[in-house]
Motif scaffolding. Structure first.
Motif, mmCIF file in Angstrom:
data_model
loop_
_atom_site.group_PDB
_atom_site.id
_atom_site.type_symbol
_atom_site.label_atom_id
_atom_site.label_comp_id
_atom_site.label_asym_id
_atom_site.label_seq_id
_atom_site.Cartn_x
_atom_site.Cartn_y
_atom_site.Cartn_z
ATOM 1 N N LEU A 84 0.862 -1.291 -0.007
ATOM 2 C CA LEU A 84 0.006 0.031 -0.103
ATOM 3 C C LEU A 84 1.025 1.327 -0.067
ATOM 4 O O LEU A 84 0.651 2.124 -0.769
ATOM 5 C CB LEU A 84 -0.935 0.017 0.850
ATOM 6 C CG LEU A 84 -2.030 -0.981 1.178
ATOM 7 C CD1 LEU A 84 -2.784 -1.129 2.403
ATOM 8 C CD2 LEU A 84 -3.190 -0.852 0.145
ATOM 9 N N GLU A 85 1.849 1.187 0.954
ATOM 10 C CA GLU A 85 2.820 2.325 0.785
ATOM 11 C C GLU A 85 3.533 2.617 -0.686
ATOM 12 O O GLU A 85 3.731 3.762 -1.155
ATOM 13 C CB GLU A 85 3.734 2.261 1.816
ATOM 14 C CG GLU A 85 3.509 2.400 3.378
ATOM 15 C CD GLU A 85 4.648 1.971 4.269
ATOM 16 O OE1 GLU A 85 5.576 1.575 4.070
ATOM 17 O OE2 GLU A 85 4.082 2.437 5.300
ATOM 18 N N ARG A 86 3.754 1.461 -1.449
ATOM 19 C CA ARG A 86 4.265 1.628 -2.726
ATOM 20 C C ARG A 86 3.234 2.332 -3.700
ATOM 21 O O ARG A 86 3.494 3.061 -4.598
ATOM 22 C CB ARG A 86 4.788 0.432 -3.262
ATOM 23 C CG ARG A 86 6.152 0.031 -2.931
ATOM 24 C CD ARG A 86 6.832 -1.302 -3.790
ATOM 25 N NE ARG A 86 5.780 -2.628 -3.423
ATOM 26 C CZ ARG A 86 6.086 -3.633 -2.456
ATOM 27 N NH1 ARG A 86 7.068 -3.061 -1.511
ATOM 28 N NH2 ARG A 86 5.613 -4.575 -2.421
ATOM 29 N N MET A 87 1.977 1.922 -3.636
ATOM 30 C CA MET A 87 0.893 2.357 -4.436
ATOM 31 C C MET A 87 0.812 3.779 -4.075
ATOM 32 O O MET A 87 0.483 4.325 -5.161
ATOM 33 C CB MET A 87 -0.300 1.382 -4.252
ATOM 34 C CG MET A 87 -0.281 -0.151 -4.780
ATOM 35 S SD MET A 87 -1.556 -1.218 -4.219
ATOM 36 C CE MET A 87 -3.004 -0.319 -4.512
ATOM 37 N N THR A 88 0.787 4.256 -2.815
ATOM 38 C CA THR A 88 0.262 5.506 -2.622
ATOM 39 C C THR A 88 1.492 6.600 -2.425
ATOM 40 O O THR A 88 1.201 7.696 -2.421
ATOM 41 C CB THR A 88 -0.338 5.596 -1.237
ATOM 42 O OG1 THR A 88 0.323 5.140 -0.051
ATOM 43 C CG2 THR A 88 -1.781 4.755 -1.248
ATOM 44 N N GLY A 89 2.649 6.143 -2.273
ATOM 45 C CA GLY A 89 3.758 6.900 -2.226
ATOM 46 C C GLY A 89 3.829 7.719 -0.724
ATOM 47 O O GLY A 89 4.599 8.592 -0.476
ATOM 48 N N LYS A 90 2.990 7.170 0.263
ATOM 49 C CA LYS A 90 2.935 7.706 1.580
ATOM 50 C C LYS A 90 3.186 6.809 2.488
ATOM 51 O O LYS A 90 2.986 5.439 2.383
ATOM 52 C CB LYS A 90 1.533 8.379 1.647
ATOM 53 C CG LYS A 90 1.468 9.673 0.787
ATOM 54 C CD LYS A 90 0.101 10.294 1.015
ATOM 55 C CE LYS A 90 -0.010 11.648 0.218
ATOM 56 N NZ LYS A 90 -0.999 12.484 0.821
ATOM 57 N N LYS A 91 3.210 6.897 3.761
ATOM 58 C CA LYS A 91 3.554 6.340 4.946
ATOM 59 C C LYS A 91 1.991 5.990 5.230
ATOM 60 O O LYS A 91 1.009 6.589 5.498
ATOM 61 C CB LYS A 91 4.054 6.947 6.130
ATOM 62 C CG LYS A 91 4.392 5.961 7.184
ATOM 63 C CD LYS A 91 4.912 6.743 8.476
ATOM 64 C CE LYS A 91 5.324 5.663 9.885
ATOM 65 N NZ LYS A 91 5.235 6.349 10.764
#
Length: 179
Positions: A131-138
């Motif tokens: 999910l972090e890779r998909m959103t670019g956020k923590k």
């Protein structure tokens, strides 16, 4: 609606106080603990909101609750101020708004992950990384169970839903077969 305006104003002021003092995360945690105490105790809510309880007694109750949940000076003064202004009922909203503002400042996004049954910590770690890779956020994963999913996982991030549940796949198959 008025409650959310009040909550955002107090949360904004607390955000500034916490940031200036370098204690934002502690303040968020302390207010969340106080809000949890408020929400979990009907007796507390009744005592604070009752016109029959004298003000000095209400102030003592709020001070004691603040001490019990481990509030620092800023959080305790905030609770006393809310009590003075008869706004204690807005405490849970204020705590949530402050958490949201702090998370936004830190680039943190909450993902609600719903599964049919408990999943392993390893699975949650892999899911969080994806999910972090998909959103670019923590990402902070909030876990929930829903047996009606049958199997699989549903992840909600804001208004986006990633549905990998068996229930959704069966529904898709049903739609394809009926067309």
């Amino acid at each position: 609606m008025i409650g959310s305006v009040v909550a955002r104003r107090y949360a904004k002021a607390l955000m500034e106080l916490g940031t200036e003092g370098g204690q934002l995360e502690a303040l968020v945690t302390q207010l969340a603990a106080a809000a949890a105490a408020w929400e979990s105790s009907q007796e507390l809510r009744q005592a604070i909101e009752s016109p029959l309880v004298p003000y000095p007694q209400k102030k003592a109750i709020v001070g004691e609750i603040a001490d019990r949940v481990g509030c620092g000076p800023v959080a305790k003064n905030t609770l006393l101020l809310l009590n003075d202004r008869r706004r204690m009922r807005h405490l849970p909203e204020i705590a949530r708004a402050l958490r949201e503002m702090a998370d936004e400042r830190d680039g943190v996004v909450h993902a609600e992950v719903i599964s049919a049954r408990p999943l392993s910590e390893d699975y949650y770690a892999k899911l969080k990384a994806q999910l972090e890779r998909m959103t670019g956020k923590k990402i902070v994963v909030d876990r929930r169970e829903d047996p009606s999913l049958l199997a699989g996982v549903v992840a909600r991030i804001g208004d986006r839903v990633y549905d990998g549940s068996l229930r959704a796949r069966l529904s898709q198959m049903k739609d394809q077969l009926s067309n």
